[in-house]
Motif scaffolding. Structure first.
Motif, PDB file in Angstrom:
ATOM      1  N   GLY A   8       0.853  -1.200   0.000  1.00 42.19           N
ATOM      2  CA  GLY A   8       0.000   0.000   0.000  1.00 42.19           C
ATOM      3  C   GLY A   8       0.873   1.229   0.000  1.00 42.19           C
ATOM      4  N   GLY A  10       0.753   5.755   0.004  1.00 38.86           N
ATOM      5  CA  GLY A  10      -0.057   6.972   0.135  1.00 38.86           C
ATOM      6  C   GLY A  10       0.813   8.206   0.173  1.00 38.86           C
ATOM      7  N   ILE A  63      -3.657   6.479   4.183  1.00 42.55           N
ATOM      8  CA  ILE A  63      -3.982   6.031   2.817  1.00 42.55           C
ATOM      9  C   ILE A  63      -3.230   4.736   2.490  1.00 42.55           C
ATOM     10  CG2 ILE A  63      -3.864   6.660   0.362  1.00 42.55           C
ATOM     11  CD1 ILE A  63      -3.972   9.635   1.340  1.00 42.55           C
ATOM     12  N   ALA A  64      -1.938   4.709   2.836  1.00 47.83           N
ATOM     13  CA  ALA A  64      -1.121   3.517   2.531  1.00 47.83           C
ATOM     14  C   ALA A  64      -1.695   2.272   3.224  1.00 47.83           C
ATOM     15  CB  ALA A  64       0.323   3.753   2.971  1.00 47.83           C
ATOM     16  N   GLU A  66      -4.820   1.789   4.320  1.00 44.56           N
ATOM     17  CA  GLU A  66      -6.109   1.419   3.691  1.00 44.56           C
ATOM     18  C   GLU A  66      -5.886   0.658   2.394  1.00 44.56           C
ATOM     19  OE1 GLU A  66      -8.782   5.126   5.194  1.00 44.56           O
ATOM     20  OE2 GLU A  66      -8.672   4.786   3.021  1.00 44.56           O
ATOM     21  N   ARG A  67      -4.953   1.181   1.590  1.00 45.05           N
ATOM     22  CA  ARG A  67      -4.688   0.537   0.292  1.00 45.05           C
ATOM     23  C   ARG A  67      -4.072  -0.851   0.443  1.00 45.05           C
ATOM     24  NH1 ARG A  67      -2.623   5.932  -2.993  1.00 45.05           N
ATOM     25  NH2 ARG A  67      -4.676   6.567  -3.710  1.00 45.05           N
ATOM     26  N   GLY A  69      -5.112  -2.808   2.605  1.00 44.39           N
ATOM     27  CA  GLY A  69      -6.229  -3.648   3.052  1.00 44.39           C
ATOM     28  C   GLY A  69      -6.092  -4.085   4.495  1.00 44.39           C
ATOM     29  N   CYS A 317       4.269   7.425  -5.248  1.00 45.36           N
ATOM     30  CA  CYS A 317       2.814   7.326  -5.081  1.00 45.36           C
ATOM     31  C   CYS A 317       2.095   8.009  -6.248  1.00 45.36           C
ATOM     32  CB  CYS A 317       2.403   7.968  -3.755  1.00 45.36           C
ATOM     33  SG  CYS A 317       0.645   7.852  -3.445  1.00 45.36           S
ATOM     34  N   TRP A 320       2.373   6.014  -9.402  1.00 45.67           N
ATOM     35  CA  TRP A 320       1.497   4.822  -9.324  1.00 45.67           C
ATOM     36  C   TRP A 320       0.036   5.237  -9.535  1.00 45.67           C
ATOM     37  CZ3 TRP A 320      -2.269   3.572  -5.588  1.00 45.67           C
ATOM     38  CH2 TRP A 320      -2.806   2.291  -5.709  1.00 45.67           C
ATOM     39  N   GLU A 321      -0.373   6.345  -8.881  1.00 43.81           N
ATOM     40  CA  GLU A 321      -1.769   6.796  -9.015  1.00 43.81           C
ATOM     41  C   GLU A 321      -2.089   7.178 -10.461  1.00 43.81           C
ATOM     42  OE1 GLU A 321      -2.203   9.944  -6.149  1.00 43.81           O
ATOM     43  OE2 GLU A 321      -2.483   8.555  -4.471  1.00 43.81           O
TER      44      GLU A 321
END
Ligand code: UT7
Length: 349
Positions: A8, A10, A63-64, A66-67, A69, A317, A320-321
């Motif tokens: 993840g 962010g 964010i990291a 959450e991404r 999981g 980041c 990647w986004e």
């Protein structure tokens, strides 16, 4: 042995955009000079009282995580890289642990300036490989705007830096074709003083070449802090820019080639190089020297300035986004800065 993957990622940058022209209020400079010498058009400055290096790190980390999981409670180790910590001590790692209500896990602070994130990632990679941890949070964050000399005296440094944060969650993978392939760390303390913030510090001029020595003998030993430190701008970063530039354009290509050679790969194999965003001219020099195409190098210094330990994870980041990194891509991270320290990480995304 297991490999580590970024599970993840962010980033966080403050909303306050500061253009080159905005800096004219404080110092004698110009948009033309800054763009020509550095490529920077604007940078972000954190809110003076509501945002700190740690709070920005928390935003990126949230964010990291959450991404990846997972939840903050799943993190089993924190590594926080910064040169602009909330406190002289303790470091930002424990502040982030508190803010994110994490378990009583270990928190390590890394002080390697521009290469801080790559150093931190390398440390995390070792803990993953040995099986000691399964979810390591690696953060790079800076609030430069609080500690720069905004007078004309400090313009060679202050126009360059910006605020922000980036974070990744590192996890083990069994997949043979993915993950961190190798890390390469270096230092040369011979020129430690040419990019440094000397005070507050305990050096008492012990290490300082005469031209950098800040106090006469009468003052030494009086205090950790003094008014003279502030009057002489000794509490701000000092930099011999051209000397840093000359070393950077040698060490960046060297440490990238070291990573490629260690894995029997070539420059043409790189899908994306994420260089520390020190100066667009340095990145362009490296690109030319390694004969990389525009598509193989990611730069965003134009928008964010140099965010030191945050620059590599922010650029990674953002790339990647934007869909510039796909699974299986060969990604190279490379950084150079104060110390001098320099480093690279090669990974299969
Ligand atoms: O990530 C951390 C590592 N840091 C770096 O990688 C920084 C590496 N170095 C650099 O990026 C460049 O050396 C700088 C951007 C810092 C400076 O660019 P430069 O082309 O090396 O300029 P310089 O320091 O040689 O200065 C040239 C002139 C000087 O004036 P004189 O003596 O020629 O009259 C400076 O006083 O530019 C002047 N100057 C400025 N003028 C307008 C320095 N800063 C500024 C400014 N605005 N902000």
């Amino acid at each position: 042995m297991k490999k580590s993957i970024i599970a993840g990622i962010g980033m966080y940058v403050p909303t306050n955009v500061v253009t080159n022209n905005d800096l004219l209020k404080y110092m004698d400079t110009s948009d033309e000079w800054i763009q020509e010498r550095t490529g920077i058009k604007e940078r972000r400055y954190a809110h003076r009282t509501e945002e700190t290096t740690t709070t920005m790190g928390v935003e990126a980390a949230t964010i990291a995580i959450e991404r990846a999981g997972i939840t903050p409670q799943d993190i089993d180790f924190i590594i926080f890289a910064t040169l602009s910590p909330d406190y002289y001590f303790p470091g930002c790692g424990v502040l982030l642990q508190r803010a994110m209500k994490m378990k009583e896990i270990g928190a390590l602070d890394v002080r390697n300036q521009c290469s801080g994130f790559v150093y931190a990632l390398t440390v995390a990679d070792q803990f993953i490989k040995t099986g000691m941890y399964k979810n390591i949070l690696v953060v790079g964050a800076e609030k430069h705007s609080f500690g720069l000399d905004f007078s004309t005296r400090g313009r060679n440094v202050s126009v360059i830096f910006g605020d922000g944060a980036g974070a990744v969650v590192l996890q083990p993978t069994e997949e043979a074709n993915r993950g961190i392939l190798s890390n390469h760390l270096h230092s040369d303390g011979e020129s430690a003083e040419i990019l440094a913030m000397y005070n507050p510090g305990t050096h008492a001029n012990h290490w300082m070449p005469e031209k950098y020595a800040s106090f006469d003998q009468a003052e030494i030993g009086q205090m950790f802090f003094s008014h003279a430190m502030i009057d002489d701008a000794q509490v701000f970063p000092n930099m011999d820019g051209p000397a840093v530039f000359k070393k950077a354009v040698v060490k960046f290509p060297e440490v990238i080639m070291e990573a490629l050679n260690a894995n029997n790969l070539q420059t043409t194999d790189i899908n994306l190089l994420i260089p520390h965003q020190a100066n667009l001219r340095i990145a362009q020099f490296v690109q030319q020297k390694l004969k990389l195409s525009d598509n193989q190098v990611y730069n965003n210094i134009q928008q964010y300035g140099n965010t030191t330990a945050a620059s590599v994870p922010i650029a990674l980041c953002e790339a990647w986004e934007k869909g510039k990194i796909k699974e299986g891509d060969l990604v190279c991270l490379a950084a150079f800065g104060s110390g001098f320290t320099w480093a690279s990480t090669l990974m299969r995304w």
